[in-house]
Structure formats: structure tokens, C-alpha cells
Design an enzyme around this catalytic site. Sequence first.
Site, PDB file in Angstrom:
ATOM      1  N   HIS A 121      46.967  -1.984   4.071  1.00  0.00           N
ATOM      2  CA  HIS A 121      48.102  -2.628   3.822  1.00  0.00           C
ATOM      3  C   HIS A 121      48.593  -3.224   5.210  1.00  0.00           C
ATOM      4  O   HIS A 121      48.128  -3.729   5.982  1.00  0.00           O
ATOM      5  CB  HIS A 121      49.327  -1.714   2.988  1.00  0.00           C
ATOM      6  N   GLU A 157      53.897   3.693   3.977  1.00  0.00           N
ATOM      7  CA  GLU A 157      52.645   4.018   4.203  1.00  0.00           C
ATOM      8  C   GLU A 157      52.014   2.891   5.177  1.00  0.00           C
ATOM      9  O   GLU A 157      51.396   3.308   6.199  1.00  0.00           O
ATOM     10  CB  GLU A 157      51.924   3.817   3.003  1.00  0.00           C
ATOM     11  N   HIS A 212      44.897   5.335   5.498  1.00  0.00           N
ATOM     12  CA  HIS A 212      46.016   5.386   4.334  1.00  0.00           C
ATOM     13  C   HIS A 212      46.648   6.566   4.328  1.00  0.00           C
ATOM     14  O   HIS A 212      46.095   7.592   4.815  1.00  0.00           O
ATOM     15  CB  HIS A 212      45.221   4.926   3.074  1.00  0.00           C
ATOM     16  N   GLU A 289      42.709   9.097   2.846  1.00  0.00           N
ATOM     17  CA  GLU A 289      44.065   9.198   2.528  1.00  0.00           C
ATOM     18  C   GLU A 289      44.519  10.427   3.201  1.00  0.00           C
ATOM     19  O   GLU A 289      44.013  11.528   2.835  1.00  0.00           O
ATOM     20  CB  GLU A 289      44.010   9.095   0.965  1.00  0.00           C
TER      21      GLU A 289
HETATM   22 ZN   LIG Z   1      47.033   2.725   0.937  1.00  0.00          ZN
END
Ligand SMILES: [Zn+2]
Length: 326
Positions: A121, A157, A212, A289
Site C-alpha cells: 500500500h 497498515e 503487509h 501478513e
Molecule cells: Zn495489505
Amino acid sequence: MTRPRVPRRVVVAVALATVGLCIVVFGAVAVRGAMLDRSDTASGPTGGLRRSDTSTSAATSAPDVNPTSTGVPTTSTSSSPSSSAPPSSSAPPSSSAPTAAPAPAPGGALAGVVIVVDPGHNGANGSHGSEINRQVDAGGFRKACNTTGTAGGDYSEARFNWETAQLLVAELRARGATVITTRDSNDGWGPCVDERGLTAARAHAALLISIHADGSSAGNHGFHVISPTRVSGYTKATVEPSRRLATHVRDALVGAGFSPSNYIGSGGLDQRGDLGTLNRAGVPAVIVECGNMRNAADLAQLRSPDAQSRLARAFADAAAVFVDAG
Ligand SMILES: [Zn+2]
């Protein structure tokens, strides 16, 4: 005083010997360069895979979707990674002279290895809706360029990804790697997921690690490492090495004290075919993640500088194991 005369034949012989020595030295340098060329690309087992990677030498413009991509953390894209040995990432331009040794950095375990670090992101994605929603080729299907990512309270995030990526970049460089990042700030938007993957493809990187954090139900916790499934025309050559890389990352994270997910995948490992970053990478690639930002304990951990440092070291350890053992 008169100097003793040196017979002309001796002078000629010395001159010839000097020329011969130069040729030998030049030849040795050339051979060394060729060897480094091979080792640079050997870890990217996907030569025939890339579809839109015909401009593989255009690495300088790889992350151009990101308007600030030529800034600080993105390094060494000024020389074509597919040509000569990558220069040391922070060395001045003169170090790329062909006769210079490739300046192995301290530690050396990852010396000369090209690694792409992708902080997922971007901090200003939310204020660039039209750009972020543009559809891109995510692996034979269209998907939004990017998303805003999740958040835990006031901690986004994108910020977590950025902070942890900075630590990982420093860790990898300390071990000699040539690191390329897909974005170089946390206050812009993008790049799109296809460009994140293609950055690794164009650089013929040894691997890509995308950082992430998840946004799941509050009771869910733990990390999971995602590698690509088989996506026709895109991931045939990367599925297996990416899975091995994912296993190394999982093992390193467990070794560093992190708990595997209790809600996705198995033993901290998952595979997906819908992620453009993985599908377009063309080289072994994983998305990590690192935890669930909607879980209080995970969030506290993800915000902690200590945990972020341990994550970074674990990723670097896993990269070293993968480069060494596959
Ligand atoms: Zn993400």
C-alpha cells in the site's frame, strides 16, 4: 655519472612482458565480470516466464508509477541489473567502473544479491481514489491498482509496512544485498500491484518480499506467508521456489517468536492466485501478513519497534537461507 646502458633487447622484452601482463589482468577482470553476470541471474529461474517484461533492461524506470520512486531507499537501479555485476548499493558511481571489484559488503552472506522489498500500500492511497481504483493486469485478470490497506486504531497498515520495510532494507544492506524498494516514502500513492511485481521481474531479483498486515476479526491472530498458486502464463516457474521461500520465512518467524495464523492457511503458510504482486513478480515472491491489526495483542506487537526489528531480521535470515539453499 653515466647510467649503465640497458640493452635494447631487454627494453623490448620488458615492454612485451608489461603488455602481456595487462592482457592477463584484463582477461581476469572480464572473466570475473562474466561469472558475476551468471550468478546475478542464476537465482531468478524464470527467464522465459515474463510476458510484458520485454524491456528488462529498463530497470531505471521500473517503479515509475510512484512519482517519487527515484528517491532515497530505492537503490542501484541506475545500472541495469541485467548487465554487469550490481554495484554496492550505497557506493558512489565510480565504484561501478568495470575494473572495480563488486565491493562485497560486511557480512557478505547476501553480497551482490538483488532483493526487492515491497512495503504494501502507501500512506496517501486513500486520497487518490481514482488512481488506486484503476484496473491493472494482476495476472491475466483485471484488478484495482491498489487499496488503502487496513489499520489498527490510528496506526495504518501502510505505516507498519513502511516502518518494517525500512528495518529490513537496512538489515539486507548490512548483509551485502543490493536492495530495491517499490516505494520510497509513506506519503504518496501506489505503485500499482502489477508494478510492484514487475519491479522484481525487471531487476531479475533473487526474490521479492512484500510486507503487509491483515485486518480480520478481532479473535483472529498470528502471521501467514502467502506464495502464488499456478496462474497460467505467469507463475509456472515461481510457484515452487516461492513456496520454499515462504517456508523459510515461516520458519524464521517462528524461530523469532512469532505465532502462525489461527485463521488462514496451515502452519502459517497460504497460497493464492489473485495477488498481482506475486503473479507479476516473475521471480520467487512472498507476501507476509505479519499479524492481524484488528487483534489487540497482534496490534500491540506490530506497533512495537522491537517486534519490527525481529521481523526484519527474520526476513533477512530467510532470504539468506533461500539464496544459499533454494
Ligand atoms: Zn495489505
